[in-house]
Design an enzyme around this catalytic site. Structure first.
Site, PDB file in Angstrom:
ATOM      1  N   GLY A  30       0.846  -1.193   0.000  1.00  0.00           N
ATOM      2  CA  GLY A  30       0.000   0.000   0.000  1.00  0.00           C
ATOM      3  C   GLY A  30       0.871   1.229   0.000  1.00  0.00           C
ATOM      4  O   GLY A  30       2.025   1.161   0.394  1.00  0.00           O
ATOM      5  N   HIS A 163      -3.652  12.251   3.771  1.00  0.00           N
ATOM      6  CA  HIS A 163      -3.670  11.492   2.512  1.00  0.00           C
ATOM      7  C   HIS A 163      -5.008  11.544   1.803  1.00  0.00           C
ATOM      8  O   HIS A 163      -5.124  11.105   0.661  1.00  0.00           O
ATOM      9  CB  HIS A 163      -3.255  10.041   2.776  1.00  0.00           C
ATOM     10  N   LYS A 276     -14.868   5.351  -4.617  1.00  0.00           N
ATOM     11  CA  LYS A 276     -14.130   5.038  -5.838  1.00  0.00           C
ATOM     12  C   LYS A 276     -15.005   5.039  -7.096  1.00  0.00           C
ATOM     13  O   LYS A 276     -14.512   4.840  -8.196  1.00  0.00           O
ATOM     14  CB  LYS A 276     -13.405   3.692  -5.699  1.00  0.00           C
ATOM     15  N   ARG A 309     -12.526  -2.599   4.808  1.00  0.00           N
ATOM     16  CA  ARG A 309     -13.448  -2.186   5.886  1.00  0.00           C
ATOM     17  C   ARG A 309     -14.750  -2.994   5.863  1.00  0.00           C
ATOM     18  O   ARG A 309     -15.858  -2.437   5.899  1.00  0.00           O
ATOM     19  CB  ARG A 309     -13.763  -0.701   5.763  1.00  0.00           C
ATOM     20  N   ASP A 370     -11.125  11.379  -4.429  1.00  0.00           N
ATOM     21  CA  ASP A 370      -9.957  10.594  -4.028  1.00  0.00           C
ATOM     22  C   ASP A 370      -8.818  11.563  -3.716  1.00  0.00           C
ATOM     23  O   ASP A 370      -8.527  12.441  -4.533  1.00  0.00           O
ATOM     24  CB  ASP A 370      -9.548   9.685  -5.205  1.00  0.00           C
ATOM     25  N   VAL A 375      -2.973   4.428  -8.015  1.00  0.00           N
ATOM     26  CA  VAL A 375      -3.147   3.423  -9.067  1.00  0.00           C
ATOM     27  C   VAL A 375      -2.931   4.068 -10.440  1.00  0.00           C
ATOM     28  O   VAL A 375      -2.244   3.517 -11.306  1.00  0.00           O
ATOM     29  CB  VAL A 375      -4.545   2.770  -8.952  1.00  0.00           C
TER      30      VAL A 375
HETATM   31  P1  ADQ Z   1      -6.230   4.419  -1.227  1.00  0.00           P
HETATM   32  O1  ADQ Z   1      -7.620   4.903  -1.117  1.00  0.00           O
HETATM   33  O2  ADQ Z   1      -5.996   3.067  -0.706  1.00  0.00           O
HETATM   34  O3  ADQ Z   1      -5.213   5.417  -0.512  1.00  0.00           O
HETATM   35  P2  ADQ Z   1      -4.621   4.527  -3.795  1.00  0.00           P
HETATM   36  O4  ADQ Z   1      -3.925   5.817  -3.807  1.00  0.00           O
HETATM   37  O5  ADQ Z   1      -5.107   4.164  -5.135  1.00  0.00           O
HETATM   38  O6  ADQ Z   1      -5.901   4.506  -2.828  1.00  0.00           O
HETATM   39  O7  ADQ Z   1      -3.627   3.430  -3.265  1.00  0.00           O
HETATM   40  C1  ADQ Z   1      -3.913   2.084  -3.325  1.00  0.00           C
HETATM   41  C2  ADQ Z   1      -2.621   1.247  -3.263  1.00  0.00           C
HETATM   42  O8  ADQ Z   1      -2.998  -0.097  -3.081  1.00  0.00           O
HETATM   43  C3  ADQ Z   1      -1.833   1.342  -4.542  1.00  0.00           C
HETATM   44  O9  ADQ Z   1      -0.469   1.466  -4.265  1.00  0.00           O
HETATM   45  C4  ADQ Z   1      -2.133   0.015  -5.255  1.00  0.00           C
HETATM   46  O10 ADQ Z   1      -1.044  -0.515  -5.953  1.00  0.00           O
HETATM   47  C5  ADQ Z   1      -2.491  -0.904  -4.135  1.00  0.00           C
HETATM   48  N1  ADQ Z   1      -3.539  -1.820  -4.641  1.00  0.00           N
HETATM   49  C6  ADQ Z   1      -4.723  -1.472  -5.117  1.00  0.00           C
HETATM   50  N2  ADQ Z   1      -5.401  -2.550  -5.501  1.00  0.00           N
HETATM   51  C7  ADQ Z   1      -4.629  -3.612  -5.258  1.00  0.00           C
HETATM   52  C8  ADQ Z   1      -4.783  -5.013  -5.418  1.00  0.00           C
HETATM   53  N3  ADQ Z   1      -5.876  -5.570  -5.901  1.00  0.00           N
HETATM   54  N4  ADQ Z   1      -3.792  -5.777  -5.022  1.00  0.00           N
HETATM   55  C9  ADQ Z   1      -2.682  -5.239  -4.504  1.00  0.00           C
HETATM   56  N5  ADQ Z   1      -2.490  -3.967  -4.338  1.00  0.00           N
HETATM   57  C10 ADQ Z   1      -3.447  -3.142  -4.703  1.00  0.00           C
HETATM   58  C11 ADQ Z   1      -5.301   6.679   0.234  1.00  0.00           C
HETATM   59  C12 ADQ Z   1      -6.122   7.766  -0.411  1.00  0.00           C
HETATM   60  C13 ADQ Z   1      -5.604   8.047  -1.800  1.00  0.00           C
HETATM   61  C14 ADQ Z   1      -4.132   8.397  -1.752  1.00  0.00           C
HETATM   62  C15 ADQ Z   1      -3.347   7.374  -0.962  1.00  0.00           C
HETATM   63  C16 ADQ Z   1      -1.924   7.826  -0.731  1.00  0.00           C
HETATM   64  O11 ADQ Z   1      -7.489   7.403  -0.444  1.00  0.00           O
HETATM   65  O12 ADQ Z   1      -6.337   9.089  -2.403  1.00  0.00           O
HETATM   66  O13 ADQ Z   1      -3.613   8.436  -3.063  1.00  0.00           O
HETATM   67  O14 ADQ Z   1      -3.938   7.156   0.301  1.00  0.00           O
HETATM   68  O15 ADQ Z   1      -1.853   9.069  -0.143  1.00  0.00           O
END
Ligand code: ADQ
Length: 724
Positions: A30, A163, A276, A309, A370, A375
């Site tokens: 993450g 974040h 999302k 969650r 977001d 991603v």
């Molecule tokens: P998230 O809401 O979790 O983060 P995001 O920024 O897209 O959203 O990060 C998700 C991470 O999880 C990415 O690094 C991705 O590679 C990984 N991931 C997603 N789907 C996956 C899967 N199926 N398997 C493995 N890994 C997966 C929160 C905020 C965002 C903000 C980030 C960072 O909601 O807006 O960009 O924090 O600040």
């Protein structure tokens, strides 16, 4: 600087307890954890966070976490943790901050748990903290922590990064605990957000709820300055770019292609979260199929949703909705050899995720809101090295600010998404590559490490500024020095401003009457024959005479237009007639009518427009307009327009407190001079006094004074010590 203490809700590793009693560690994937993993190991740092699970309270685990991962675990009582995490963080803050107010719960019990847990974090940080360390706090679970730390350790260096988005004031104000959350955040030296929009929202909430305005993103509270700025988070670019060509990923990509055949591959990847925009995205894909039969059997959407969650009700409902939508689309359009939507409800190992990104012709990232969305950035990075593909990106994701070459859509507008899918599938390869290249250039420069370094540098700078300011602080040592100079002096001049210096501000200027205690102090000062006490004020002479006239002090009214030397009568400065008032008054009155809460005060030689009680956003704006409207007058009549604390004053240009102060300064051979004041008009006094004089500015902001005091109470306690 000292060490870096990263604080976040969760640690970057989770201990796992095996049946045989062994404990192993799993690195969390993450954004923050993965991105900063390599970075924080190179720094002299510690990571402090919640450790969840059965293994966490085992004593030997603490030592291993510290030795092997530089991590300090915090153990939370499971019930409290539930109220704090699932409760306040995810059922109150998350929906409100993402503009899903209708999903927000307002529950005093979860709020109290949130406070308790933040306090637990504060204890843990204080336990680890050494002088000069930097504390870098992450995210919405810990918004009270900066304030709690500041209260206990006023000099600590704190950066805070959010974040998720910061909501607009109209939504933020719904939170019953909004002031507490703001003052928690304002405990930091640097408050960072992903985008300038969130910065704006935060600054506007701070102004409206705490009354503190900003200058170029800097908020001054007492003698502290808080920097509020945008730091768009990047990714570990190299990791994604190089993985795309690794043999493991190539192998996974091949098997993926075998499954899909030569169909075009549309991908979406997110946590299963209502922010999302997953249902709208599915509906848009359904409409795309309805409107474009020519694409049937030639395109497929793979939707990866990571369980998230799952204990929270809205997430369970969303899960059902998504299941139904996928079923409906596949039922309606699917054939024996074609499933339009492939739905994977699970987390993917890194190589598999990268293989998906690599193969995807179109990436749909359409959150309704977001903070950033990593991603989208990861997809672009994996295409480095010649890959093609089109990113369709929501304008409500923070990353849209940096990824302008994507096809930007309004995620609420289904037709807009349908159009973008069509355009993406038809886009020529050369254009796809051009667009990607421009984004890759940017993302490869501003990586996650760069981002982290920027934040830390901002905190270091804030810490340097604090040290510089501390040097001019009215510290106990300076106070002792001042008192000893005062005690040994034979002739002493004390020039004291009134409002904001001897008494605090009020929305109604006629209510700040001197209290008995203040009068007693001034009386005692004046009773010492070595002293000349002068109240140097912008107030009119009637008010000054009524409030302070009985004391044996000298008075300067209306910034020096009138002076009453001790025991004497009022003397007026020679001034041209006040005919200008007839022109200025109607202009000011028009602004009173248009700006609720404001009024005009008429002094003998000045007119003042007061806007302290006006809407905090509107007041300063109208003041600027009024300033403009009156500008023509100033040249013709020799007037000056002076901005004070929420007032705009028009007065003769050749009158200022500095001239009056000089009259007193030159009237005797003083061997001790002290001037205290809080606003712009007092700077004229500081300017004319000799360097040997003690000058004290009350509050923050630039000043010519030698020293600074935090507020009225510091001034009063200094004066009390002088008479004791
Ligand atoms: P998230 O809401 O979790 O983060 P995001 O920024 O897209 O959203 O990060 C998700 C991470 O999880 C990415 O690094 C991705 O590679 C990984 N991931 C997603 N789907 C996956 C899967 N199926 N398997 C493995 N890994 C997966 C929160 C905020 C965002 C903000 C980030 C960072 O909601 O807006 O960009 O924090 O600040």
């Amino acid at each position: 600087m000292g060490r870096l203490l990263i604080v976040s809700n969760r640690l970057p590793v989770t201990p796992e307890l095996h049946e045989n009693g062994d404990v192993t560690f799993k690195e969390n994937v993450g954004g923050l954890a993965t991105g900063l993993g390599s970075f924080y190991k190179h720094y002299d740092s510690l990571w402090i966070g919640w450790c969840e699970g059965a293994a966490c309270d085992r004593y030997e685990l603490r030592e291993r976490l510290l030795a092997e991962y530089a991590c300090v675990p915090i153990y939370l009582d499971p019930h409290d943790a539930h109220l704090y995490y699932e409760g306040f963080s995810n059922e109150t803050i998350w929906p409100i901050f993402h503009h899903f107010a209708q999903y927000a719960q307002f529950d005093q019990e979860t709020w109290e748990a949130y406070e308790r847990v933040n306090r637990r974090f504060a204890d843990a940080v204080v336990e680890q903290l050494q002088p000069d360390d930097i504390v870098w706090i992450n995210d919405y679970h810990l918004m009270l922590l900066p304030g709690m730390l500041r209260e206990r350790l006023p000099e600590v260096n704190i950066g805070f990064f959010l974040h998720i988005p910061f909501p607009s004031f109209e939504i933020f104000r719904m939170l019953p605990w909004r002031e507490r959350i703001l003052s928690g955040l304002l405990g930091a030296d640097v408050v960072g957000f992903h985008t300038y929009d969130y910065v704006r929202h935060f600054l506007s909430s701070a102004l409206r709820l705490t009354g503190h305005d900003h200058t170029l993103g800097q908020i001054v509270i007492g003698t502290r300055t808080i920097k509020v700025d945008a730091f768009p988070m990047g990714i570990d670019y190299e990791r994604f770019a190089s993985a795309a060509s690794s043999p493991e990923v190539a192998e996974k990509a091949l098997s993926l292609r075998t499954d899909i055949g030569d169909r075009r591959f549309v991908l979406s990847v997110d946590r299963l979260d209502y922010t999302k925009g997953i249902p709208v995205r599915l509906e848009a894909f359904e409409h795309f199929l309805a409107e474009h039969p020519e694409w049937h059997r030639k395109v497929g959407l793979t939707m990866v949703a990571v369980p998230s969650r799952t204990d929270v009700e809205h997430y369970q409902r969303l899960k059902r909705e998504v299941d139904e939508l996928v079923g409906r689309i596949n039922g309606r359009y699917g054939t024996m050899d074609w499933t339009p939507v492939r739905y994977l409800y699970r987390s993917l190992p890194f190589e598999e995720l990268v293989a998906m990104y690599r193969e995807a012709d179109v990436m749909l990232v359409t959150p309704l809101r977001d903070g950033m969305n990593l991603v989208a950035k990861e997809y672009v990075a994996t295409k480095d090295g010649g890959g093609a593909g089109v990113l369709v990106l929501s304008e409500l994701a923070g990353s849209a600010k940096e990824l302008g070459e994507a096809l930007i859509v309004n995620p609420f507008d289904r037709a807009d998404i349908v159009g973008a899918i069509d355009r993406a599938l038809e886009m020529p390869m050369a254009e796809q590559r051009d667009r990607l290249a421009a984004m890759q250039e940017r993302l490869s420069r501003y990586t996650v490490v760069h981002w982290a370094e920027d934040i830390i540098e901002a905190v270091e700078q804030a810490s340097l500024n604090r040290r510089e300011r501390a040097a001019t602080r009215l510290s106990p040592e300076v106070e002792e020095q001042l008192l000893s100079a005062y005690r040994t002096a034979r002739r002493r001049l004390l020039l004291l401003d009134y409002d904001g210096t001897l008494v605090g501000f009020s929305a109604r200027p006629l209510t700040t009457v001197p209290d008995d205690e203040l009068k007693a102090t001034l009386r005692a000062l004046a009773a010492d024959t070595r002293n000349e006490v002068v109240i140097v004020s912008g107030r009119d002479r009637r008010t000054l005479a009524e409030w302070l006239g009985e004391l044996n002090v000298s008075l300067v009214a209306e910034h020096g237009a009138m002076q009453r030397w001790r025991g004497g009568d009022w003397i007026e400065a020679s001034l041209p007639p006040d005919t200008w008032k007839e022109t200025a008054r109607p202009v000011m009155e028009r602004y009173v009518d248009r700006t609720p809460g404001t009024f005009v005060e008429e002094k003998e030689h000045a007119l003042v427009w007061h806007f302290r009680a006006a809407d905090p956003g509107l007041g300063p704006q109208r003041a600027r307009e009024l300033h403009e409207s009156l500008a023509g007058l100033t040249e013709n009549y020799g007037l000056a327009i002076v901005e004070g604390h929420r007032v705009l004053e028009v007065k003769p240009a050749n009158i200022n407190k500095g001239r009056a102060a000089l009259d007193f300064a030159e009237s005797d051979d003083w061997d001790f001079m002290l001037a205290i004041g809080d606003d712009r008009t007092d700077e004229d006094v500081f300017e004319v006094l000799p360097r040997s004089a003690y000058s004290i500015k009350v509050g923050g902001g630039g000043s010519l004074a030698r020293y600074r005091a935090d507020g009225v109470s510091d001034v009063r306690s200094l004066l009390d010590r002088m008479v004791r």
